[in-house]
Design a protein around this motif. Structure first.
Motif, PDB file in Angstrom:
ATOM      1  N   TYR A 291       0.841  -1.194   0.000  1.00  0.00           N
ATOM      2  CA  TYR A 291       0.000   0.000   0.000  1.00  0.00           C
ATOM      3  C   TYR A 291       0.877   1.245   0.000  1.00  0.00           C
ATOM      4  CZ  TYR A 291      -3.572  -3.199   1.820  1.00  0.00           C
ATOM      5  OH  TYR A 291      -4.426  -4.241   2.003  1.00  0.00           O
ATOM      6  N   LYS A 292       0.393   2.287  -0.631  1.00  0.00           N
ATOM      7  CA  LYS A 292       1.002   3.607  -0.535  1.00  0.00           C
ATOM      8  C   LYS A 292       0.050   4.449   0.305  1.00  0.00           C
ATOM      9  CE  LYS A 292       3.354   6.908  -3.546  1.00  0.00           C
ATOM     10  NZ  LYS A 292       3.650   7.207  -4.965  1.00  0.00           N
ATOM     11  N   THR A 293       0.581   5.203   1.275  1.00  0.00           N
ATOM     12  CA  THR A 293      -0.253   5.976   2.195  1.00  0.00           C
ATOM     13  C   THR A 293       0.278   7.403   2.305  1.00  0.00           C
ATOM     14  OG1 THR A 293       1.048   5.559   4.198  1.00  0.00           O
ATOM     15  CG2 THR A 293      -0.581   3.898   3.600  1.00  0.00           C
ATOM     16  N   ASP A 294      -0.476   8.247   2.999  1.00  0.00           N
ATOM     17  CA  ASP A 294       0.065   9.562   3.316  1.00  0.00           C
ATOM     18  C   ASP A 294       1.133   9.397   4.404  1.00  0.00           C
ATOM     19  OD1 ASP A 294      -1.276   9.295   5.785  1.00  0.00           O
ATOM     20  OD2 ASP A 294      -2.892  10.649   5.223  1.00  0.00           O
ATOM     21  N   GLN A 295       1.785  10.476   4.759  1.00  0.00           N
ATOM     22  CA  GLN A 295       2.907  10.379   5.693  1.00  0.00           C
ATOM     23  C   GLN A 295       2.498   9.983   7.109  1.00  0.00           C
ATOM     24  OE1 GLN A 295       4.733  14.171   5.294  1.00  0.00           O
ATOM     25  NE2 GLN A 295       3.023  15.301   6.170  1.00  0.00           N
ATOM     26  N   TRP A 296       1.197  10.028   7.429  1.00  0.00           N
ATOM     27  CA  TRP A 296       0.720   9.627   8.747  1.00  0.00           C
ATOM     28  C   TRP A 296       0.147   8.214   8.744  1.00  0.00           C
ATOM     29  CZ3 TRP A 296      -0.511  14.361   6.497  1.00  0.00           C
ATOM     30  CH2 TRP A 296       0.192  15.437   7.003  1.00  0.00           C
ATOM     31  N   HIS A 297       0.171   7.539   7.615  1.00  0.00           N
ATOM     32  CA  HIS A 297      -0.369   6.177   7.460  1.00  0.00           C
ATOM     33  C   HIS A 297      -1.850   6.099   7.814  1.00  0.00           C
ATOM     34  CE1 HIS A 297       3.560   4.362   6.720  1.00  0.00           C
ATOM     35  NE2 HIS A 297       4.028   5.180   7.642  1.00  0.00           N
ATOM     36  N   SER A 298      -2.588   7.162   7.536  1.00  0.00           N
ATOM     37  CA  SER A 298      -4.018   7.129   7.848  1.00  0.00           C
ATOM     38  C   SER A 298      -4.715   6.110   6.949  1.00  0.00           C
ATOM     39  CB  SER A 298      -4.646   8.514   7.702  1.00  0.00           C
ATOM     40  OG  SER A 298      -4.485   8.998   6.399  1.00  0.00           O
ATOM     41  N   SER A 299      -5.668   5.407   7.527  1.00  0.00           N
ATOM     42  CA  SER A 299      -6.319   4.317   6.790  1.00  0.00           C
ATOM     43  C   SER A 299      -7.091   4.830   5.575  1.00  0.00           C
ATOM     44  CB  SER A 299      -7.229   3.512   7.713  1.00  0.00           C
ATOM     45  OG  SER A 299      -8.195   4.347   8.299  1.00  0.00           O
TER      46      SER A 299
ATOM     47  N   SER B 298      11.451  -3.875   8.922  1.00  0.00           N
ATOM     48  CA  SER B 298      11.002  -3.374  10.226  1.00  0.00           C
ATOM     49  C   SER B 298       9.886  -4.231  10.795  1.00  0.00           C
ATOM     50  CB  SER B 298      10.523  -1.930  10.098  1.00  0.00           C
ATOM     51  OG  SER B 298       9.260  -1.879   9.472  1.00  0.00           O
ATOM     52  N   GLY B 299       9.788  -4.223  12.090  1.00  0.00           N
ATOM     53  CA  GLY B 299       8.709  -4.943  12.763  1.00  0.00           C
ATOM     54  C   GLY B 299       7.362  -4.268  12.578  1.00  0.00           C
ATOM     55  N   THR B 300       7.362  -3.022  12.120  1.00  0.00           N
ATOM     56  CA  THR B 300       6.104  -2.299  11.925  1.00  0.00           C
ATOM     57  C   THR B 300       5.524  -2.501  10.526  1.00  0.00           C
ATOM     58  OG1 THR B 300       7.243  -0.308  11.176  1.00  0.00           O
ATOM     59  CG2 THR B 300       6.780  -0.484  13.541  1.00  0.00           C
ATOM     60  N   ASN B 301       6.303  -3.079   9.607  1.00  0.00           N
ATOM     61  CA  ASN B 301       5.858  -3.323   8.230  1.00  0.00           C
ATOM     62  C   ASN B 301       5.504  -2.051   7.483  1.00  0.00           C
ATOM     63  OD1 ASN B 301       6.152  -6.143   8.285  1.00  0.00           O
ATOM     64  ND2 ASN B 301       4.185  -6.357   9.309  1.00  0.00           N
ATOM     65  N   GLN B 302       6.207  -0.958   7.810  1.00  0.00           N
ATOM     66  CA  GLN B 302       5.950   0.295   7.109  1.00  0.00           C
ATOM     67  C   GLN B 302       7.199   1.160   7.103  1.00  0.00           C
ATOM     68  OE1 GLN B 302       2.742   1.791   9.508  1.00  0.00           O
ATOM     69  NE2 GLN B 302       4.093   2.983  10.795  1.00  0.00           N
ATOM     70  N   SER B 303       7.254   2.062   6.129  1.00  0.00           N
ATOM     71  CA  SER B 303       8.327   3.045   6.125  1.00  0.00           C
ATOM     72  C   SER B 303       7.898   4.206   7.021  1.00  0.00           C
ATOM     73  CB  SER B 303       8.612   3.529   4.704  1.00  0.00           C
ATOM     74  OG  SER B 303       7.472   4.143   4.139  1.00  0.00           O
ATOM     75  N   GLN B 304       8.873   4.924   7.563  1.00  0.00           N
ATOM     76  CA  GLN B 304       8.557   6.020   8.479  1.00  0.00           C
ATOM     77  C   GLN B 304       9.552   7.155   8.307  1.00  0.00           C
ATOM     78  OE1 GLN B 304       8.550   4.450  12.454  1.00  0.00           O
ATOM     79  NE2 GLN B 304       6.740   3.215  12.107  1.00  0.00           N
ATOM     80  N   ALA B 305       9.061   8.381   8.497  1.00  0.00           N
ATOM     81  CA  ALA B 305       9.889   9.587   8.556  1.00  0.00           C
ATOM     82  C   ALA B 305      10.844   9.706   7.378  1.00  0.00           C
ATOM     83  CB  ALA B 305      10.653   9.634   9.881  1.00  0.00           C
ATOM     84  N   SER B 306      10.314   9.557   6.179  1.00  0.00           N
ATOM     85  CA  SER B 306      11.163   9.616   4.989  1.00  0.00           C
ATOM     86  C   SER B 306      11.286  11.028   4.428  1.00  0.00           C
ATOM     87  CB  SER B 306      10.617   8.685   3.912  1.00  0.00           C
ATOM     88  OG  SER B 306       9.359   9.161   3.464  1.00  0.00           O
ATOM     89  N   ASN B 307      10.639  11.999   5.090  1.00  0.00           N
ATOM     90  CA  ASN B 307      10.622  13.390   4.617  1.00  0.00           C
ATOM     91  C   ASN B 307       9.977  13.522   3.241  1.00  0.00           C
ATOM     92  OD1 ASN B 307      11.860  14.449   6.924  1.00  0.00           O
ATOM     93  ND2 ASN B 307      13.871  13.880   6.148  1.00  0.00           N
ATOM     94  N   ARG B 308       9.012  12.656   2.972  1.00  0.00           N
ATOM     95  CA  ARG B 308       8.208  12.731   1.753  1.00  0.00           C
ATOM     96  C   ARG B 308       6.745  12.839   2.173  1.00  0.00           C
ATOM     97  NH1 ARG B 308      10.520   9.614  -3.134  1.00  0.00           N
ATOM     98  NH2 ARG B 308      12.721  10.009  -2.861  1.00  0.00           N
ATOM     99  N   ASP B 309       5.890  13.156   1.233  1.00  0.00           N
ATOM    100  CA  ASP B 309       4.473  13.262   1.586  1.00  0.00           C
ATOM    101  C   ASP B 309       3.732  11.936   1.431  1.00  0.00           C
ATOM    102  OD1 ASP B 309       4.570  13.223  -1.166  1.00  0.00           O
ATOM    103  OD2 ASP B 309       3.134  14.866  -1.442  1.00  0.00           O
ATOM    104  N   TYR B 310       4.486  10.854   1.257  1.00  0.00           N
ATOM    105  CA  TYR B 310       3.878   9.521   1.193  1.00  0.00           C
ATOM    106  C   TYR B 310       4.812   8.500   1.831  1.00  0.00           C
ATOM    107  CZ  TYR B 310       6.992   9.163  -2.842  1.00  0.00           C
ATOM    108  OH  TYR B 310       8.089   9.185  -3.661  1.00  0.00           O
TER     109      TYR B 310
END
Length: 77
Positions: free
Chosen positions: A7-15, A50-62
């Motif tokens: 999945y591609k999400t916004d930077q806050w991973h909102s559902s 990662s154990g969270t299965n997501q990217s984080q804090a990449s300084n992008r809007d997604y």
């Protein structure tokens, strides 16, 4: 059989922002799909390892998320 859902999400991973990119049975195809959708190598590494299965804090809007599912081949119709 194991499948990865990307999945591609916004930077806050909102559902509400989750957009499914695809379902993959090969990790190489999963990585290729991430690259084609603008992922950095850092985002790929985080999403896969990662154990969270997501990217984080990449300084992008997604960002990216993955789900891993075990599929019984007899369940596939």
């Amino acid at each position: 059989m194991k499948v990865w859902i990307l999945y591609k999400t916004d930077q806050w991973h909102s559902s509400d922002s989750r957009q499914m990119i695809g379902i993959f049975t090969m990790m190489s195809d999963f990585v290729t799909a991430m690259l084609r959708n603008g992922a950095t190598w850092g985002q790929i590494r985080e999403t896969i390892a990662s154990g969270t299965n997501q990217s984080q804090a990449s300084n992008r809007d997604y960002e990216f998320e993955k789900e891993v599912k075990e599929i019984n081949e007899f369940e596939i119709v």
